[in-house]
Design an enzyme around this catalytic site. Sequence first.
Site, short mmCIF file in Angstrom:
data_model
loop_
_atom_site.label_atom_id
_atom_site.label_comp_id
_atom_site.label_asym_id
_atom_site.label_seq_id
_atom_site.Cartn_x
_atom_site.Cartn_y
_atom_site.Cartn_z
N TYR A 1 -2.35 -1.25 10.29
CA TYR A 1 -2.32 -1.49 8.95
C TYR A 1 -1.10 -0.76 8.36
O TYR A 1 -0.44 -1.49 7.37
CB TYR A 1 -3.51 -0.45 8.24
N SER B 1 0.75 -1.06 0.01
CA SER B 1 -0.06 0.16 -0.12
C SER B 1 0.91 1.31 0.12
O SER B 1 2.10 1.22 0.45
CB SER B 1 -0.82 0.06 1.30
P1 NAD Z 1 -11.34 -6.21 -0.40
O1 NAD Z 1 -11.96 -6.08 0.72
O2 NAD Z 1 -12.11 -5.79 -1.68
O3 NAD Z 1 -10.65 -7.55 -0.64
C1 NAD Z 1 -10.09 -8.31 0.31
C2 NAD Z 1 -10.03 -9.73 0.01
O4 NAD Z 1 -9.35 -10.27 1.12
C3 NAD Z 1 -11.38 -10.39 -0.07
O5 NAD Z 1 -11.20 -11.44 -1.05
C4 NAD Z 1 -11.48 -11.01 1.29
O6 NAD Z 1 -12.35 -12.07 1.37
C5 NAD Z 1 -9.98 -11.47 1.43
N1 NAD Z 1 -9.87 -11.65 2.96
C6 NAD Z 1 -9.76 -11.02 4.04
N2 NAD Z 1 -9.56 -11.58 5.05
C7 NAD Z 1 -9.18 -12.80 4.79
C8 NAD Z 1 -8.82 -13.76 5.45
N3 NAD Z 1 -8.42 -13.87 6.76
N4 NAD Z 1 -8.45 -14.81 4.83
C9 NAD Z 1 -8.59 -14.92 3.40
N5 NAD Z 1 -8.98 -14.04 2.73
C10 NAD Z 1 -9.35 -12.91 3.36
O7 NAD Z 1 -10.29 -5.22 -0.33
P2 NAD Z 1 -9.25 -4.71 -1.50
O8 NAD Z 1 -9.09 -3.14 -1.59
O9 NAD Z 1 -9.16 -5.14 -2.69
O10 NAD Z 1 -7.75 -5.30 -0.69
C11 NAD Z 1 -6.69 -5.99 -1.22
C12 NAD Z 1 -5.57 -5.59 -0.80
O11 NAD Z 1 -5.15 -4.28 -1.46
C13 NAD Z 1 -5.31 -5.80 0.76
O12 NAD Z 1 -4.14 -6.18 1.11
C14 NAD Z 1 -5.35 -4.21 0.85
O13 NAD Z 1 -4.60 -3.75 2.12
C15 NAD Z 1 -4.40 -3.56 -0.22
N6 NAD Z 1 -4.96 -2.29 -0.56
C16 NAD Z 1 -6.08 -1.73 -0.92
C17 NAD Z 1 -6.18 -0.30 -1.04
C18 NAD Z 1 -7.59 0.06 -1.26
O14 NAD Z 1 -7.70 1.43 -1.51
N7 NAD Z 1 -8.49 -0.50 -1.56
C19 NAD Z 1 -4.94 0.65 -1.30
C20 NAD Z 1 -3.77 -0.02 -0.96
C21 NAD Z 1 -3.69 -1.36 -0.66
#
Ligand code: NAD
Length: 258
Positions: free
Chosen positions: A153, A140
């Site tokens: 986080y 991130s």
């Molecule tokens: P999201 O909530 O859409 O997806 C998260 C995924 O992780 C889902 O498939 C969920 O079921 C899975 N998950 C959560 N807990 C779990 C567990 N204990 N075991 C197995 N699977 C689990 O979120 P996203 O935004 O797509 O996030 C994906 C990654 O991107 C994360 O690591 C997040 O920190 C990172 N990220 C997101 C953003 C943003 O703005 N959305 C920015 C930077 C980084």
Amino acid sequence: MEQTLAGQAALVTGSTSGIGLAIAQFLHRAGAKVMLNGFGSAEDIAAARASCGDAPYSGADMSKPGEVRAMVAEAEAAFGRLDILVNNAGIQFVSAVEEFPEAKWDAIIAINLSSNFHAIAAALPGMRSRGHGRIVNVASAHGLVASPFKTAYVAAKHGVVGLTKSVALEVAEAPITCNAICPGFVRTPLAEAQVAPLAAKHGVSEEVALKQHLLAKQPSKRWIEPDEVARMALWLVGPDSGGVNGAALSIDGGWLAA
Ligand code: NAD
């Protein structure tokens, strides 16, 4: 799409939603066989699998080290190989540090950081023996800079960037790379869930909360789309990125430039 990954096998954690699902779909369209992982309703999981060529699915909980390692073994057994590991599963929780629930701290460190370690440790022996591997960790912008109220986080994501660099050095002479992607705010359930509480906190509309508060640090003032992150991941796991190792690549609308 060009079949740059034909014959390869991939595992994408947290791929039932958001960024992970977009990455899995791009890898599938590029010819890779993909194993999905993550939580969700039976309908959502079935739809995700269908969108990736009836992909196999592991319900492993990324907070449980044994389940993470067993999932990697399951992917290797299903495909007979594992070329690509994308550590993407993650959760968020926003609170002042004094009130941050211990259980939330532990869960975020386990899912957002430790699962990456366990999956990499389990996947590397096979990658080394087969002479090919691509590891991408979805960190991130918060892996490179901090914001208040996101201690767990920010700590976990800085840890992911450090883990990425250390693994990259260990595999540097092998035909394996380990890189991190550092997105700013991406239009997914994880980030969209932060808009309403910000609107309530500041007494403004959700539109104003999005532009003036959530995206305050993102100079483009727009969401990054999941497909944009997926294209970066696709390039990182493909044949043209072999010289890129240990990098933390930003995709954040200019956040880190400020
Ligand atoms: P999201 O909530 O859409 O997806 C998260 C995924 O992780 C889902 O498939 C969920 O079921 C899975 N998950 C959560 N807990 C779990 C567990 N204990 N075991 C197995 N699977 C689990 O979120 P996203 O935004 O797509 O996030 C994906 C990654 O991107 C994360 O690591 C997040 O920190 C990172 N990220 C997101 C953003 C943003 O703005 N959305 C920015 C930077 C980084």
